[in-house]
Design a protein around this motif. Structure first.
Motif, short mmCIF file in Angstrom:
data_model
loop_
_atom_site.label_atom_id
_atom_site.label_comp_id
_atom_site.label_asym_id
_atom_site.label_seq_id
_atom_site.Cartn_x
_atom_site.Cartn_y
_atom_site.Cartn_z
N ASN A 229 -2.31 12.61 -2.46
CA ASN A 229 -2.43 11.97 -1.16
C ASN A 229 -3.86 11.55 -0.83
OD1 ASN A 229 0.24 11.84 0.34
ND2 ASN A 229 0.28 13.94 -0.39
N GLY A 230 -4.81 11.89 -1.69
CA GLY A 230 -6.17 11.40 -1.54
C GLY A 230 -6.43 10.16 -2.36
N ASN A 231 -5.37 9.57 -2.88
CA ASN A 231 -5.46 8.38 -3.72
C ASN A 231 -4.62 7.27 -3.09
OD1 ASN A 231 -5.95 7.43 -6.83
ND2 ASN A 231 -3.98 6.72 -6.09
N LEU A 232 -5.20 6.09 -2.91
CA LEU A 232 -4.48 4.96 -2.35
C LEU A 232 -4.10 3.99 -3.46
CD1 LEU A 232 -3.48 3.40 0.18
CD2 LEU A 232 -5.72 2.26 0.21
N ASN A 233 -2.83 3.59 -3.49
CA ASN A 233 -2.34 2.64 -4.48
C ASN A 233 -2.11 1.29 -3.82
OD1 ASN A 233 -1.84 4.64 -6.76
ND2 ASN A 233 -0.62 5.53 -5.12
N LEU A 234 -2.49 0.23 -4.55
CA LEU A 234 -2.38 -1.13 -4.03
C LEU A 234 -1.66 -1.99 -5.05
CD1 LEU A 234 -5.61 -0.02 -3.75
CD2 LEU A 234 -5.61 -1.83 -2.05
N SER A 235 -0.64 -2.71 -4.61
CA SER A 235 0.10 -3.64 -5.49
C SER A 235 0.06 -5.03 -4.88
CB SER A 235 1.56 -3.18 -5.66
OG SER A 235 1.64 -1.87 -6.17
N PHE A 236 -0.50 -5.98 -5.61
CA PHE A 236 -0.62 -7.36 -5.16
C PHE A 236 0.47 -8.20 -5.84
CE2 PHE A 236 -4.79 -5.45 -4.82
CZ PHE A 236 -5.34 -5.98 -3.66
N PHE A 237 1.35 -8.80 -5.03
CA PHE A 237 2.48 -9.58 -5.55
C PHE A 237 2.25 -11.07 -5.31
CE2 PHE A 237 4.30 -5.44 -4.64
CZ PHE A 237 5.14 -5.21 -5.72
N THR A 238 2.47 -11.86 -6.36
CA THR A 238 2.43 -13.32 -6.27
C THR A 238 3.39 -13.89 -7.31
OG1 THR A 238 0.69 -13.54 -7.95
CG2 THR A 238 -0.04 -13.32 -5.64
N PRO A 239 3.66 -15.21 -7.26
CA PRO A 239 4.30 -15.82 -8.41
C PRO A 239 3.38 -15.70 -9.63
CG PRO A 239 4.41 -17.27 -6.49
CD PRO A 239 3.47 -16.15 -6.14
N LYS A 240 3.97 -15.73 -10.81
CA LYS A 240 3.19 -15.56 -12.03
C LYS A 240 2.07 -16.60 -12.14
CE LYS A 240 3.55 -15.45 -17.09
NZ LYS A 240 4.46 -15.62 -18.25
N LEU B 242 -7.30 3.57 -5.77
CA LEU B 242 -8.60 3.83 -5.17
C LEU B 242 -8.72 5.33 -4.93
CD1 LEU B 242 -9.24 0.96 -2.58
CD2 LEU B 242 -10.68 1.56 -4.53
N LEU B 243 -9.68 5.96 -5.59
CA LEU B 243 -9.92 7.38 -5.39
C LEU B 243 -10.70 7.55 -4.08
CD1 LEU B 243 -11.00 8.43 -9.00
CD2 LEU B 243 -8.88 9.06 -7.83
N VAL B 244 -10.05 8.18 -3.12
CA VAL B 244 -10.69 8.38 -1.82
C VAL B 244 -11.11 9.84 -1.67
CG1 VAL B 244 -10.45 8.11 0.67
CG2 VAL B 244 -9.27 6.54 -0.88
N ALA B 245 -10.14 10.73 -1.76
CA ALA B 245 -10.45 12.16 -1.66
C ALA B 245 -9.47 12.94 -2.53
CB ALA B 245 -10.37 12.63 -0.21
N ALA B 246 -9.29 12.50 -3.76
CA ALA B 246 -8.34 13.14 -4.68
C ALA B 246 -8.86 14.50 -5.15
CB ALA B 246 -8.09 12.23 -5.88
N ASN B 247 -7.94 15.36 -5.55
CA ASN B 247 -8.29 16.67 -6.09
C ASN B 247 -8.82 16.49 -7.51
OD1 ASN B 247 -8.29 19.26 -7.27
ND2 ASN B 247 -6.58 19.95 -5.99
N LYS B 248 -10.13 16.42 -7.65
CA LYS B 248 -10.74 16.13 -8.96
C LYS B 248 -10.55 17.27 -9.95
CE LYS B 248 -14.81 14.28 -9.06
NZ LYS B 248 -16.24 14.04 -8.75
N THR B 249 -10.43 18.49 -9.46
CA THR B 249 -10.22 19.63 -10.36
C THR B 249 -8.85 19.52 -11.02
OG1 THR B 249 -11.64 21.07 -9.03
CG2 THR B 249 -10.07 22.13 -10.53
N LEU B 250 -7.82 19.29 -10.21
CA LEU B 250 -6.48 19.16 -10.76
C LEU B 250 -6.36 17.89 -11.60
CD1 LEU B 250 -3.92 20.77 -10.76
CD2 LEU B 250 -3.14 19.53 -8.74
N LEU B 251 -7.05 16.84 -11.18
CA LEU B 251 -7.08 15.60 -11.97
C LEU B 251 -7.62 15.86 -13.37
CD1 LEU B 251 -8.39 12.14 -10.75
CD2 LEU B 251 -9.19 13.11 -12.90
N LEU C 132 0.86 -1.19 0.00
CA LEU C 132 0.00 0.00 0.00
C LEU C 132 0.89 1.23 0.00
CD1 LEU C 132 -2.60 -1.14 2.71
CD2 LEU C 132 -2.79 -1.33 0.21
N TRP C 133 0.57 2.19 -0.87
CA TRP C 133 1.42 3.37 -0.99
C TRP C 133 0.61 4.56 -1.50
CZ3 TRP C 133 2.84 4.12 -6.48
CH2 TRP C 133 2.46 3.04 -7.30
N ARG C 134 1.09 5.74 -1.08
CA ARG C 134 0.48 7.00 -1.53
C ARG C 134 1.57 7.89 -2.12
NH1 ARG C 134 -2.97 9.65 3.20
NH2 ARG C 134 -1.26 8.86 4.49
#
Length: 407
Positions: free
Chosen positions: A133-144, A202-211, A88-90
């Protein structure tokens, strides 16, 4: 609900460490122990729901180049055979394009430069996204062999429903949508040998205007085979349920991931959670991940962000004054390879003497080999237009002087 309140502890291997999402202070010894203790080798055979353990890693960095380097480091170096990871990263405000995309076609580089929003190319495919910082990034790691995009997305939707009763669905494009039409998550993946990852936002509270401003297409006349983004109506999760925050979402998704069995979408409950490796704060620095600085340097380089752009041409039509006083419409075409202007062509009307434009041709040839950016075409057009306007004025002045001398 904080991480502490959920179960009273955060599991680090066999150790216990109390923490919160916003409390990123850790000693070097603690973080280094977390990083190194998981690099164990296991054979692929014999792995099952009982032998595979899970961890939720939370990056302490909000720098997009560092986080992409961390993601790539894990993908290159980690053994996921018996240990699956959710990272999980922002990020601070930035624009992230897919590996096979054209940055000038995808976003308004003028807006991003004005607001000091860095542009970066990630290592996976897919479309362009705006992060802050209002956007959460998720990376799921597994073997291929265990890559399962739908499994991961279903964990997210189950978490949203379990925690807030929010009904979100995964559509045919593997986007997560709410209220039947609004996109709250986009998705992409990197499949290699032996590892793979699937990451999403995941858009949580992102700046939609700047987006919206950053994603406005400014460049025209571009022809390319690069992957193009598909635009969709979006919503922040806070617009659907004001109780949702980044902290709570980290908790909800993290615990849902840990309680779900690794190979099947089945709830293992609290007993299954206690068998997992838990939440771990990650400090993505060279001390703990040797080689990560070199990866960060690559992701932040011009050669990666712009030089990896698929070949394209850009054409613009403009009017210039000719020495005879007329206006002529010209087509200027640039061929761009690896972000460099390799060829410049200018089409001329059939009735225009080419000798009048020999100097323009020489001028254009001198511009070959320069790095392309959003201003190159306009600067070339302005240069040609001004030059020909000056030549036109000079010709008219000579004609006036000749007429005056005969009177």
């Amino acid at each position: 609900m904080s991480l502490i309140n959920k179960c009273g502890r955060i599991i680090l291997g066999k150790g216990v460490l109390c923490s919160r999402w916003n409390n990123f202070e850790r000693t070097k010894f603690q973080i280094k122990w977390v990083s190194s203790s998981f690099n164990v080798n296991h054979g692929q055979n014999g792995s099952n729901n009982d032998t595979i353990r899970k961890s939720v890693f939370i990056s302490q960095s909000t720098d997009v180049f560092t986080n992409l380097a961390l993601e790539d480091w894990l993908y290159r170096n980690f053994d996921f055979t018996n240990h699956h990871i959710l990272l999980l990263w922002r990020n601070d405000p930035c624009m992230v394009i897919g590996r096979h995309q054209n940055p000038w076609l995808e976003c308004n580089t003028g807006i991003t430069e004005k607001h000091n929003i860095p542009l970066v190319r990630r290592n996976s495919g897919g479309g362009t996204v705006y992060h802050d910082n209002g956007n959460l990034n998720l990376s799921f790691f597994t073997p291929k062999q265990r890559y399962n995009r739908r499994y991961n997305l279903d964990i997210i939707t189950r978490a949203l429903y379990r925690e807030w009763g929010l009904k979100a669905v995964v559509n045919e494009r593997d986007d997560i949508v709410v209220e039947g039409q609004y996109k709250v998550s986009g998705t992409a993946a990197k499949l290699g040998r032996p590892n793979a990852y699937h990451h999403c936002t995941l858009l949580v509270a992102a700046n939609k205007t700047l987006l919206s401003l950053s994603l406005q297409k400014k460049e025209t006349g571009i022809k390319t085979n690069a992957t193009t983004s598909l635009r969709s109506p979006i919503k922040n999760l806070t617009e659907v349920n004001s109780e949702i925050t980044i902290d709570k979402l980290v908790n909800a998704v993290g615990w849902e991931y840990l309680r779900t069995k690794p190979l099947v979408l089945e709830d293992g409950g609290s007993d299954h959670i206690q068998e997992q490796k838990g939440f771990q704060m990650i400090n993505p620095t060279e001390d703990w991940y040797p080689g990560i600085d070199k990866l960060r340097e690559q992701f932040s380089s011009w050669e990666w962000t712009y030089g990896r752009t698929p070949d394209f041409t850009v054409t613009k039509t403009f009017d210039v004054p000719a020495p005879n006083g007329n206006l002529y419409r010209l087509d200027l075409t640039l061929e761009i390879q690896k972000g460099i202007v390799e060829e410049i062509r200018m089409s001329l009307p059939a009735n225009l003497a080419s000798s009048d434009y020999n100097q323009n041709t020489n001028l254009l040839n001198n511009l070959r080999g320069m790095k392309y950016d959003s201003d190159v075409m306009d600067n070339i057009i302005a240069l040609i237009s001004c030059k020909n306007y000056a030549e036109s004025m000079s010709q008219n002045k000579k004609k006036t002087n000749m007429v005056g001398g005969t009177q």
